[in-house]
Write an enzyme that holds these catalytic residues in place. Structure first.
Site, PDB file in Angstrom:
ATOM      1  N   CYS A   1      39.466  -0.431  87.822  1.00 29.93           N
ATOM      2  CA  CYS A   1      38.856  -0.208  89.072  1.00 29.93           C
ATOM      3  C   CYS A   1      37.239  -0.518  88.848  1.00 29.93           C
ATOM      4  O   CYS A   1      36.626  -1.083  89.660  1.00 29.93           O
ATOM      5  CB  CYS A   1      38.948   1.005  89.941  1.00 29.93           C
ATOM      6  SG  CYS A   1      40.889   1.055  90.495  1.00 29.93           S
TER       7      CYS A   1
ATOM      8  N   GLU B   1      40.485   2.090  95.033  1.00 32.12           N
ATOM      9  CA  GLU B   1      39.431   1.127  95.007  1.00 32.12           C
ATOM     10  C   GLU B   1      39.328  -0.168  94.887  1.00 32.12           C
ATOM     11  O   GLU B   1      38.787  -1.048  95.965  1.00 32.12           O
ATOM     12  CB  GLU B   1      38.905   1.311  93.477  1.00 32.12           C
ATOM     13  CG  GLU B   1      38.388   2.803  93.212  1.00 32.12           C
ATOM     14  CD  GLU B   1      39.625   3.729  92.505  1.00 32.12           C
ATOM     15  OE1 GLU B   1      39.097   4.953  91.860  1.00 32.12           O
ATOM     16  OE2 GLU B   1      40.472   3.451  92.736  1.00 32.12           O
TER      17      GLU B   1
ATOM     18  N   HIS C   1      45.627   0.312  93.492  1.00 34.71           N
ATOM     19  CA  HIS C   1      44.585   1.683  93.368  1.00 34.71           C
ATOM     20  C   HIS C   1      43.657   1.594  94.634  1.00 34.71           C
ATOM     21  O   HIS C   1      43.299   0.405  95.340  1.00 34.71           O
ATOM     22  CB  HIS C   1      43.696   1.540  92.020  1.00 34.71           C
ATOM     23  CG  HIS C   1      44.442   1.927  90.876  1.00 34.71           C
ATOM     24  ND1 HIS C   1      43.689   2.163  89.830  1.00 34.71           N
ATOM     25  CD2 HIS C   1      45.792   1.872  90.682  1.00 34.71           C
ATOM     26  CE1 HIS C   1      44.702   2.520  88.615  1.00 34.71           C
ATOM     27  NE2 HIS C   1      45.985   2.244  89.223  1.00 34.71           N
TER      28      HIS C   1
END
Length: 158
Positions: free
Chosen positions: A94, A63, A61
């Site tokens: 995250c 993040e 992801h």
């Protein structure tokens, strides 16, 4: 006579536009269009976009990738005083990483009521039982962030 327009380079909207640029890169790579920048002392120290499909990694992801990059830039896993700007509310994974990294703030564009970890579904980043809590600010440039996500998923349905 028109007054000069002053651009506030320290504003949340300015940095969210930078995150939107990263989200566009994700969309161009056929990834869910989520983009992130991490800012410390008014400077961008990390930029990332989703790369789950590209890297064949469920943890890729935006993040997580940005936190790794920022930690390398700072030379420490503690990202105290840093703000993470993201186009969509972070998921629980995250959000947990943001708490562990000791980020000061998270600023997001679109809330995620079905899966968000910063107040949407859960509130991990400001949970009273955890040893660190982040300040949360949502709905920053919500409309362009939402439009990018809607366009992406409408394209997928065709």
């Amino acid at each position: 006579m028109d007054e000069d327009v002053i651009i506030d380079l320290a504003s949340d909207e300015y940095f969210m536009r930078e995150a939107l640029r990263q989200a566009l890169r994700a969309a161009e790579a056929d990834e869910v269009p989520v983009g992130v920048v991490i800012v410390r002392k008014g400077r961008v120290i990390a930029r990332a976009h989703n790369q789950v499909e590209t890297l064949k990694d469920a943890t890729a992801h935006a993040e997580i990738l940005a936190i790794t990059q920022a930690s390398q830039a700072v030379g420490d896993w503690r990202l105290e005083g840093c703000t993470l700007y993201v186009t969509k509310e972070p998921c629980p994974m995250c959000s947990g990483a943001m708490v562990l990294a000791r980020l000061a703030r998270v600023v997001f564009g679109v809330p995620d009521l079905k899966g968000g970890g910063a107040g949407g579904l859960l509130n991990i980043v400001d949970h009273p039982s955890l040893n660190h809590r982040l300040e949360i600010k949502g709905d920053v440039l919500r409309d362009p962030c939402m439009a990018l996500l809607k366009d992406f998923f409408q394209g997928k349905r065709k």
